[in-house]
Design a protein around this motif. Structure first.
Motif, mmCIF file in Angstrom:
data_model
loop_
_atom_site.group_PDB
_atom_site.id
_atom_site.type_symbol
_atom_site.label_atom_id
_atom_site.label_comp_id
_atom_site.label_asym_id
_atom_site.label_seq_id
_atom_site.Cartn_x
_atom_site.Cartn_y
_atom_site.Cartn_z
ATOM 1 N N ALA A 196 -23.514 -11.529 -33.013
ATOM 2 C CA ALA A 196 -23.038 -12.827 -32.529
ATOM 3 C C ALA A 196 -24.106 -13.568 -31.725
ATOM 4 C CB ALA A 196 -21.778 -12.638 -31.676
ATOM 5 N N TYR A 197 -24.904 -12.829 -30.981
ATOM 6 C CA TYR A 197 -25.913 -13.442 -30.115
ATOM 7 C C TYR A 197 -27.321 -13.402 -30.695
ATOM 8 C CZ TYR A 197 -22.595 -13.804 -26.255
ATOM 9 O OH TYR A 197 -21.534 -14.137 -25.460
ATOM 10 N N ARG B 110 -16.957 -14.462 -29.093
ATOM 11 C CA ARG B 110 -17.858 -13.492 -28.455
ATOM 12 C C ARG B 110 -17.230 -12.846 -27.226
ATOM 13 N NH1 ARG B 110 -23.307 -17.218 -28.238
ATOM 14 N NH2 ARG B 110 -23.577 -17.438 -30.469
ATOM 15 N N GLU B 111 -16.513 -13.647 -26.449
ATOM 16 C CA GLU B 111 -15.936 -13.149 -25.202
ATOM 17 C C GLU B 111 -14.961 -12.001 -25.457
ATOM 18 O OE1 GLU B 111 -15.757 -16.473 -26.126
ATOM 19 O OE2 GLU B 111 -17.575 -16.992 -25.026
ATOM 20 N N ARG C 33 -16.178 -11.507 -37.585
ATOM 21 C CA ARG C 33 -17.060 -12.667 -37.423
ATOM 22 C C ARG C 33 -16.317 -13.896 -36.896
ATOM 23 N NH1 ARG C 33 -21.947 -11.574 -39.829
ATOM 24 N NH2 ARG C 33 -21.945 -9.887 -41.347
ATOM 25 N N LEU D 99 -21.677 -7.812 -30.890
ATOM 26 C CA LEU D 99 -22.291 -8.751 -29.943
ATOM 27 C C LEU D 99 -23.746 -9.034 -30.313
ATOM 28 C CD1 LEU D 99 -20.706 -7.504 -26.626
ATOM 29 C CD2 LEU D 99 -20.441 -9.786 -27.625
ATOM 30 N N TRP E 89 -15.206 -9.779 -27.870
ATOM 31 C CA TRP E 89 -15.977 -8.566 -28.133
ATOM 32 C C TRP E 89 -16.548 -8.012 -26.840
ATOM 33 C CZ3 TRP E 89 -14.242 -6.429 -31.956
ATOM 34 C CH2 TRP E 89 -13.998 -7.077 -33.162
#
Length: 161
Positions: free
Chosen positions: A92-93, A49-50, A45, A89, A52
């Motif tokens: 995250a998104y 993000r990039e 966590r 992802l 992943w």
């Protein structure tokens, strides 16, 4: 609705049984490897993000010519790493994706009644989401359902221009 003894009322509820168990097992195996490697089950966590996305694409390239390829480090199928990175992802998104889905629904709905007068929120904490709402509320997908709207413009209904 009349309750029937022994009945199960679950219409509209999510159905986890639709998710292939093999996918869940694959993610569990990769997560176990990651937990052993990093000692913290929730450290993912904290990763941007990039990173992943990069990891996902590396594993996709690894399986491009051989979907059965094994990851060099874990010895697990690289495809399992793909699905795990995709799951990270998705988490995250999640909020961004939900907002995009809601925005599309609003845009689609607005397109259906563009000829009607444009409606604007009249409250500082509105209960509607419109193209002109500064609060970006999500309670009502259709601004016409909100009780605190009027035609755009001032209190007399005149335009903003």
């Amino acid at each position: 609705m009349e309750q029937i003894k022994g009945a199960k009322y679950d219409d509209g509820k999510p159905r986890p049984s639709l998710v292939p168990v093999e996918a869940i097992e694959a993610i569990m195996q990769v997560r176990e490897f990651g937990k052993a490697k990093y000692a913290d089950a929730e450290d993912w966590r904290k990763v941007p993000r990039e990173k992943w996305l990069d990891a996902l694409l590396r594993h996709v390239l690894h399986i491009w010519d051989n979907p059965l390829a094994l990851d060099d480090e874990s010895g697990l199928p690289a495809l399992w790493h793909v699905i795990t990175n995709a799951a990270f992802l998705c988490a995250a998104y999640k909020k961004d994706m939900q907002a995009a889905v809601v925005q599309k629904a609003v845009n689609d709905d607005l397109a259906e009644w563009r000829d009607e007068p444009e409606l604007c929120c009249t409250e500082i904490y509105c209960d509607s989401f419109t193209q002109t709402c500064k609060n970006h509320c999500l309670k009502h997908l259709d601004v016409r359902d909100c009780k605190e709207v009027q035609q755009c413009g001032d209190a007399n209904g005149r335009g903003n221009d």
